[in-house]
Scaffold this motif. Structure first.
Motif, PDB file in Angstrom:
ATOM      1  N   SER A  53       0.833  -1.209   0.000  1.00 50.80           N
ATOM      2  CA  SER A  53       0.000   0.000   0.000  1.00 50.80           C
ATOM      3  C   SER A  53       0.867   1.258   0.000  1.00 50.80           C
ATOM      4  N   ALA A  54       1.915   1.259   0.827  1.00 48.10           N
ATOM      5  CA  ALA A  54       2.815   2.415   0.880  1.00 48.10           C
ATOM      6  C   ALA A  54       3.563   2.585  -0.441  1.00 48.10           C
ATOM      7  N   LEU A  55       3.997   1.477  -1.027  1.00 49.77           N
ATOM      8  CA  LEU A  55       4.698   1.553  -2.307  1.00 49.77           C
ATOM      9  C   LEU A  55       3.772   2.048  -3.415  1.00 49.77           C
ATOM     10  N   HIS A  56       2.529   1.589  -3.405  1.00 49.60           N
ATOM     11  CA  HIS A  56       1.558   2.042  -4.410  1.00 49.60           C
ATOM     12  C   HIS A  56       1.278   3.542  -4.253  1.00 49.60           C
ATOM     13  N   ALA A  57       1.053   3.987  -3.019  1.00 48.03           N
ATOM     14  CA  ALA A  57       0.808   5.417  -2.780  1.00 48.03           C
ATOM     15  C   ALA A  57       2.011   6.248  -3.196  1.00 48.03           C
ATOM     16  N   ASN A  58       3.205   5.743  -2.925  1.00 48.61           N
ATOM     17  CA  ASN A  58       4.424   6.454  -3.310  1.00 48.61           C
ATOM     18  C   ASN A  58       4.522   6.577  -4.833  1.00 48.61           C
ATOM     19  N   THR A  59       4.185   5.506  -5.548  1.00 49.66           N
ATOM     20  CA  THR A  59       4.218   5.528  -7.015  1.00 49.66           C
ATOM     21  C   THR A  59       3.214   6.538  -7.559  1.00 49.66           C
ATOM     22  N   LEU A  60       2.007   6.542  -6.985  1.00 49.55           N
ATOM     23  CA  LEU A  60       0.997   7.510  -7.433  1.00 49.55           C
ATOM     24  C   LEU A  60       1.454   8.945  -7.202  1.00 49.55           C
ATOM     25  N   LEU A  61       2.056   9.200  -6.041  1.00 51.61           N
ATOM     26  CA  LEU A  61       2.561  10.545  -5.766  1.00 51.61           C
ATOM     27  C   LEU A  61       3.687  10.915  -6.724  1.00 51.61           C
ATOM     28  N   HIS A  62       4.503   9.932  -7.043  1.00 50.17           N
ATOM     29  CA  HIS A  62       5.623  10.169  -7.967  1.00 50.17           C
ATOM     30  C   HIS A  62       5.100  10.532  -9.359  1.00 50.17           C
ATOM     31  N   GLU A  63       4.065   9.815  -9.803  1.00 51.21           N
ATOM     32  CA  GLU A  63       3.545  10.028 -11.157  1.00 51.21           C
ATOM     33  C   GLU A  63       2.593  11.213 -11.264  1.00 51.21           C
ATOM     34  N   HIS A  64       1.784  11.427 -10.227  1.00 55.26           N
ATOM     35  CA  HIS A  64       0.725  12.429 -10.343  1.00 55.26           C
ATOM     36  C   HIS A  64       0.767  13.500  -9.264  1.00 55.26           C
ATOM     37  N   GLY A  65       1.763  13.454  -8.409  1.00 53.17           N
ATOM     38  CA  GLY A  65       1.801  14.370  -7.273  1.00 53.17           C
ATOM     39  C   GLY A  65       2.327  15.753  -7.616  1.00 53.17           C
ATOM     40  N   ASP A  66       2.327  16.574  -6.611  1.00 52.03           N
ATOM     41  CA  ASP A  66       2.823  17.945  -6.712  1.00 52.03           C
ATOM     42  C   ASP A  66       4.344  17.905  -6.841  1.00 52.03           C
ATOM     43  N   PRO A  67       4.897  18.547  -7.872  1.00 51.77           N
ATOM     44  CA  PRO A  67       6.362  18.533  -8.038  1.00 51.77           C
ATOM     45  C   PRO A  67       7.103  19.175  -6.866  1.00 51.77           C
ATOM     46  N   ASP A  68       6.436  20.064  -6.128  1.00 48.56           N
ATOM     47  CA  ASP A  68       7.076  20.703  -4.981  1.00 48.56           C
ATOM     48  C   ASP A  68       7.036  19.826  -3.725  1.00 48.56           C
ATOM     49  N   SER A  69       6.256  18.753  -3.759  1.00 49.71           N
ATOM     50  CA  SER A  69       6.178  17.810  -2.637  1.00 49.71           C
ATOM     51  C   SER A  69       6.564  16.424  -3.144  1.00 49.71           C
ATOM     52  N   PRO A  70       7.832  16.095  -3.065  1.00 49.79           N
ATOM     53  CA  PRO A  70       8.271  14.796  -3.586  1.00 49.79           C
ATOM     54  C   PRO A  70       7.681  13.644  -2.761  1.00 49.79           C
ATOM     55  N   PRO A  71       7.591  12.454  -3.346  1.00 46.76           N
ATOM     56  CA  PRO A  71       7.095  11.286  -2.609  1.00 46.76           C
ATOM     57  C   PRO A  71       7.946  11.026  -1.370  1.00 46.76           C
ATOM     58  N   PRO A  72       7.348  10.485  -0.318  1.00 47.39           N
ATOM     59  CA  PRO A  72       8.089  10.289   0.930  1.00 47.39           C
ATOM     60  C   PRO A  72       9.144   9.183   0.877  1.00 47.39           C
ATOM     61  N   LEU A  73       9.013   8.231  -0.042  1.00 46.74           N
ATOM     62  CA  LEU A  73       9.962   7.117  -0.098  1.00 46.74           C
ATOM     63  C   LEU A  73      10.975   7.329  -1.216  1.00 46.74           C
TER      64      LEU A  73
END
Length: 113
Positions: A53-73
């Motif tokens: 679940s954490a890895l999936h959320a990290n991937t989603l943040l990496h692909e679709h997240g805010d560029p100013d807030s990098p993924p936590p992992l």
């Protein structure tokens, strides 16, 4: 001649520990191999689920997240979590195979008895 002090006597070793290790199982089931496997499968599957679940959320943040807030992992964290999930699932498979082998050999052992 110098007199040596006698060490303090050690406290008696308790019959049971004050803090018992956590177990999902009722004390009467803790020696049952099938129950132990089920408890192990419960713990490990929950851990694997949390990692994935954490890895999936990290991937989603990496692909679709805010560029100013990098993924936590970072790459190291994701590698460790993937390896842990792989090792855990492998351990569960080995334990399950041992249980299957034991159950399959049970009729043979009963015939010899």
């Amino acid at each position: 001649m110098t007199k040596t002090k006698k060490p303090y006597p050690s406290p008696p070793i308790p019959v049971t520990a004050d803090l018992q290790p956590f177990s999902w199982l009722d004390p009467d089931l803790r020696s049952d191999q099938a129950a132990q496997f089920i408890a192990l499968a419960l713990d490990m599957s929950q851990g694997i689920h949390k990692c994935l679940s954490a890895l999936h959320a990290n991937t989603l943040l990496h692909e679709h997240g805010d560029p100013d807030s990098p993924p936590p992992l970072n790459a190291f964290d994701t590698d460790v979590m993937f390896r842990w999930a792989l090792a855990s699932s492998g351990t569960m498979a080995e334990k399950a195979q041992a249980c299957v082998d034991y159950l399959n050999e049970l009729p043979t052992r009963q015939r010899k008895a």
